[in-house]
Design an enzyme around this catalytic site. Structure first.
Site, PDB file in Angstrom:
ATOM      1  N   HIS A   1      23.936   3.614  16.627  1.00 19.81           N
ATOM      2  CA  HIS A   1      24.058   5.039  16.271  1.00 19.81           C
ATOM      3  C   HIS A   1      25.520   5.494  16.201  1.00 19.81           C
ATOM      4  O   HIS A   1      25.803   6.678  16.159  1.00 19.81           O
ATOM      5  CB  HIS A   1      23.263   5.933  17.234  1.00 19.81           C
ATOM      6  CG  HIS A   1      21.773   5.852  17.016  1.00 19.81           C
ATOM      7  ND1 HIS A   1      21.060   6.787  16.299  1.00 19.81           N
ATOM      8  CD2 HIS A   1      20.871   4.918  17.396  1.00 19.81           C
ATOM      9  CE1 HIS A   1      19.782   6.446  16.272  1.00 19.81           C
ATOM     10  NE2 HIS A   1      19.642   5.302  16.929  1.00 19.81           N
ATOM     11  N   THR A   2      26.428   4.529  16.201  1.00 25.24           N
ATOM     12  CA  THR A   2      27.847   4.874  16.074  1.00 25.24           C
ATOM     13  C   THR A   2      28.255   5.034  14.613  1.00 25.24           C
ATOM     14  O   THR A   2      29.259   5.668  14.327  1.00 25.24           O
ATOM     15  CB  THR A   2      28.720   3.776  16.712  1.00 25.24           C
ATOM     16  OG1 THR A   2      28.214   2.507  16.283  1.00 25.24           O
ATOM     17  CG2 THR A   2      28.664   3.848  18.236  1.00 25.24           C
ATOM     18  N   ASP A   3      27.471   4.476  13.686  1.00 24.61           N
ATOM     19  CA  ASP A   3      27.933   4.473  12.281  1.00 24.61           C
ATOM     20  C   ASP A   3      28.063   5.882  11.724  1.00 24.61           C
ATOM     21  O   ASP A   3      29.065   6.223  11.107  1.00 24.61           O
ATOM     22  CB  ASP A   3      27.088   3.553  11.383  1.00 24.61           C
ATOM     23  CG  ASP A   3      25.612   3.904  11.283  1.00 24.61           C
ATOM     24  OD1 ASP A   3      25.116   4.723  12.094  1.00 24.61           O
ATOM     25  OD2 ASP A   3      24.942   3.350  10.383  1.00 24.61           O
TER      26      ASP A   3
ATOM     27  N   SER B   1       6.856  -6.799  -6.472  1.00 22.87           N
ATOM     28  CA  SER B   1       7.133  -7.517  -5.227  1.00 22.87           C
ATOM     29  C   SER B   1       5.913  -8.349  -4.889  1.00 22.87           C
ATOM     30  O   SER B   1       4.790  -8.002  -5.278  1.00 22.87           O
ATOM     31  CB  SER B   1       7.412  -6.489  -4.121  1.00 22.87           C
ATOM     32  OG  SER B   1       7.257  -7.077  -2.848  1.00 22.87           O
TER      33      SER B   1
ATOM     34  N   GLU C   1      19.726   4.828  -0.796  1.00 20.78           N
ATOM     35  CA  GLU C   1      18.781   5.046   0.308  1.00 20.78           C
ATOM     36  C   GLU C   1      18.829   6.497   0.806  1.00 20.78           C
ATOM     37  O   GLU C   1      17.799   7.116   1.064  1.00 20.78           O
ATOM     38  CB  GLU C   1      19.070   4.074   1.462  1.00 20.78           C
ATOM     39  CG  GLU C   1      18.076   4.219   2.593  1.00 20.78           C
ATOM     40  CD  GLU C   1      17.759   2.919   3.322  1.00 20.78           C
ATOM     41  OE1 GLU C   1      18.179   1.849   2.876  1.00 20.78           O
ATOM     42  OE2 GLU C   1      17.058   2.993   4.346  1.00 20.78           O
TER      43      GLU C   1
ATOM     44  N   ASP D   1      23.811  -0.787   7.611  1.00 19.60           N
ATOM     45  CA  ASP D   1      22.876  -1.781   7.088  1.00 19.60           C
ATOM     46  C   ASP D   1      23.361  -2.410   5.783  1.00 19.60           C
ATOM     47  O   ASP D   1      23.319  -3.631   5.612  1.00 19.60           O
ATOM     48  CB  ASP D   1      21.505  -1.133   6.839  1.00 19.60           C
ATOM     49  CG  ASP D   1      20.899  -0.583   8.113  1.00 19.60           C
ATOM     50  OD1 ASP D   1      21.409  -0.904   9.197  1.00 19.60           O
ATOM     51  OD2 ASP D   1      19.922   0.184   8.013  1.00 19.60           O
TER      52      ASP D   1
HETATM   53  P1  ADP Z   1      13.633  -1.650   7.788  1.00 22.09           P
HETATM   54  O1  ADP Z   1      14.782  -1.450   6.871  1.00 22.09           O
HETATM   55  O2  ADP Z   1      14.020  -1.534   9.226  1.00 22.09           O
HETATM   56  O3  ADP Z   1      12.878  -2.916   7.537  1.00 22.09           O
HETATM   57  P2  ADP Z   1      12.715   0.698   6.436  1.00 22.09           P
HETATM   58  O4  ADP Z   1      11.618   1.644   6.708  1.00 22.09           O
HETATM   59  O5  ADP Z   1      14.105   1.213   6.334  1.00 22.09           O
HETATM   60  O6  ADP Z   1      12.616  -0.453   7.536  1.00 22.09           O
HETATM   61  O7  ADP Z   1      12.428  -0.071   5.070  1.00 22.09           O
HETATM   62  C1  ADP Z   1      11.181  -0.663   4.812  1.00 22.09           C
HETATM   63  C2  ADP Z   1      10.698  -0.260   3.430  1.00 22.09           C
HETATM   64  O8  ADP Z   1      11.498  -0.942   2.437  1.00 22.09           O
HETATM   65  C3  ADP Z   1       9.276  -0.670   3.156  1.00 22.09           C
HETATM   66  O9  ADP Z   1       8.376   0.303   3.607  1.00 22.09           O
HETATM   67  C4  ADP Z   1       9.276  -0.788   1.632  1.00 22.09           C
HETATM   68  O10 ADP Z   1       9.174   0.491   1.030  1.00 22.09           O
HETATM   69  C5  ADP Z   1      10.674  -1.309   1.338  1.00 22.09           C
HETATM   70  N1  ADP Z   1      10.706  -2.784   1.222  1.00 22.09           N
HETATM   71  C6  ADP Z   1      11.477  -3.635   1.934  1.00 22.09           C
HETATM   72  N2  ADP Z   1      11.272  -4.919   1.580  1.00 22.09           N
HETATM   73  C7  ADP Z   1      10.330  -4.890   0.608  1.00 22.09           C
HETATM   74  C8  ADP Z   1       9.664  -5.901  -0.173  1.00 22.09           C
HETATM   75  N3  ADP Z   1       9.931  -7.206  -0.013  1.00 22.09           N
HETATM   76  N4  ADP Z   1       8.746  -5.495  -1.084  1.00 22.09           N
HETATM   77  C9  ADP Z   1       8.460  -4.194  -1.244  1.00 22.09           C
HETATM   78  N5  ADP Z   1       9.040  -3.203  -0.544  1.00 22.09           N
HETATM   79  C10 ADP Z   1       9.964  -3.531   0.372  1.00 22.09           C
HETATM   80 MG    MG Z   2      15.943   0.340   6.714  1.00 21.76          MG
END
Ligand code: ADP
Ligand code: MG
Length: 381
Positions: A36-38, A69, A159, A171
């Site tokens: 949480h520093t970013d 996907s 994002e 990230d």
């Molecule tokens: P984290 O980044 O911690 O894994 P997030 O909620 O930020 O969690 O991101 C996850 C979201 O990114 C998923 O709900 C989906 O919408 C998208 N996502 C990530 N990887 C894929 C993938 N391989 N195929 C489809 N969607 C993906």
């Molecule tokens: Mg994420």
């Protein structure tokens, strides 16, 4: 060809009836320390996971973009869009296209198929891996002259502004800029980076990553509340961001913040920034084992002052330490997600087994554990 590369290429052919022009990969990440520093203009120290997202990409025949996907095989198709027009997971990809245009670059219309081995929603940043693989592919395919140092902010804008998730720069920087065998020391104010040697195997040490598999609850609301508290504290203290408060200046700052919650949040950020600097100094000096207490202190600070841990991650940390880990902490935004523990390589398996047993005793969903070695950032395969 690795399994995910083959699966991404197969998904491409199944969806579009031809071979992809190329494959691009970008990793998930763990943050060694600096939580949480970013968004407080502070310091972070992530490294790239071996788990990656692969984008199989080829030119589009009709000027539109299509993306599918292995998790969502039906392609999403879009042209030039504004935030809000593509929703769901396709927003991460449409967001990258939009953010490139916003930055003054014209991405080539493309067909894209994704496969990933980064667990989704576990705090390992599958979202940044997705954005970074697509961004790198579009830049290469279009021959766009986008310097490496500008790329994380473009993916972050996708994002933040297109998907609507208010994340910091950590990230995307990790997924794009990390190098194998290194941890990425990033100053989130200047975006300056330094590659810090992080070859644990040479010391017979390992980072054990334990995915708590705890259900994420209230993550977005709590994240927003933490950001707001940090901004409020900085405003009261008259600084641009909590990064500007030093550990020496902390007692005075805490006196000036009357509210107990603001005091706790501020104490976490200020001490966490210092722990990142101390960790970097130890790693530079080759004193890897000694970072253990800093990792554990970071966890205690997240648990007691920032209040972002849950029982599952606390139990994983306590169990790993009891099993002989040099240090352990939750990694990622909190309220579930993963724990990392610095352990002797020879003890990694028994540490993981101890955590599994502790979870079973408490009736928690079983955790998933693996040893993570620092891998490379986004690249064409
Ligand atoms: P984290 O980044 O911690 O894994 P997030 O909620 O930020 O969690 O991101 C996850 C979201 O990114 C998923 O709900 C989906 O919408 C998208 N996502 C990530 N990887 C894929 C993938 N391989 N195929 C489809 N969607 C993906
Ligand atoms: Mg994420």
């Amino acid at each position: 060809m690795s399994d995910i590369s083959a699966k991404a290429a197969e998904a491409f052919t199944a969806a579009y009836g031809e071979e992809p022009a190329g494959l691009w990969a970008a990793p998930g990440r763990v943050n060694l320390i600096g939580e949480h520093t970013d968004y407080n203009d502070g310091f972070v120290l992530p490294f790239a996971l071996p788990q990656r997202t692969v984008a199989a990409v080829g030119p589009s025949p009709d000027g539109t973009f299509s993306v599918c996907s292995t998790l969502a095989p039906e392609p999403v198709t879009f042209g030039a869009t504004e935030p809000g027009e593509v929703t769901g997971w396709g927003a991460y990809v449409a967001g990258v296209v939009w953010a490139l245009r916003e930055a003054g670059f014209e991405p080539p219309a493309a067909r894209i198929a994704i496969d990933s081995e980064v667990p989704l929603g576990s705090g390992l940043s599958s979202s940044a891996a997705l954005e970074s693989s697509v961004l790198t592919a579009l830049i290469d395919l279009g021959g766009l002259d986008v310097p490496l140092e500008r790329r994380p902010a473009i993916a972050q804008r996708a994002e933040n502004l297109y998907v609507g998730a208010p994340t910091g720069i950590l990230d995307q920087s990790a997924s794009i800029r990390c190098e194998a065998g290194k941890a990425l020391f990033l100053d989130c104010r200047s975006y300056e980076i330094e590659q810090i040697p992080f070859d644990l195997a040479a010391e017979d040490l390992a980072i054990l990553v334990i995915n708590s598999n705890a259900p994420h609850q209230h993550v977005d609301g709590e994240y927003g509340a933490r950001r707001k508290s940090c901004e409020e504290s900085a405003a009261i203290l008259g600084v641009a961001a909590l990064r500007d408060v030093s550990v020496d200046g902390l007692p005075d700052a805490l006196d000036r913040l009357g509210d107990e919650v603001l005091r706790k949040r501020t104490r976490h950020i200020v001490t966490e920034n210092q722990r990142v600097l101390d960790t970097v100094a130890l790693l530079r000096a080759g004193r890897v084992r000694e970072i253990g207490p800093l990792l554990t202190a970071s966890h205690v600070s997240m648990r007691d002052d920032f209040e972002i841990t849950v029982a599952q991650v606390d139990v994983a940390v306590e169990t790993a330490l009891a099993a002989g880990a040099y240090g352990a902490r939750m990694t990622g935004g909190g309220f579930g997600g993963c724990v990392l523990a610095l352990v002797d390589t020879a003890r990694a398996d028994e540490t993981a087994a101890a955590v599994t047993a502790a979870y079973a005793d408490r009736g928690f969903t079983a955790p998933t554990s693996w040893v993570a070695v620092a891998g490379p950032g986004a690249t064409k395969l």
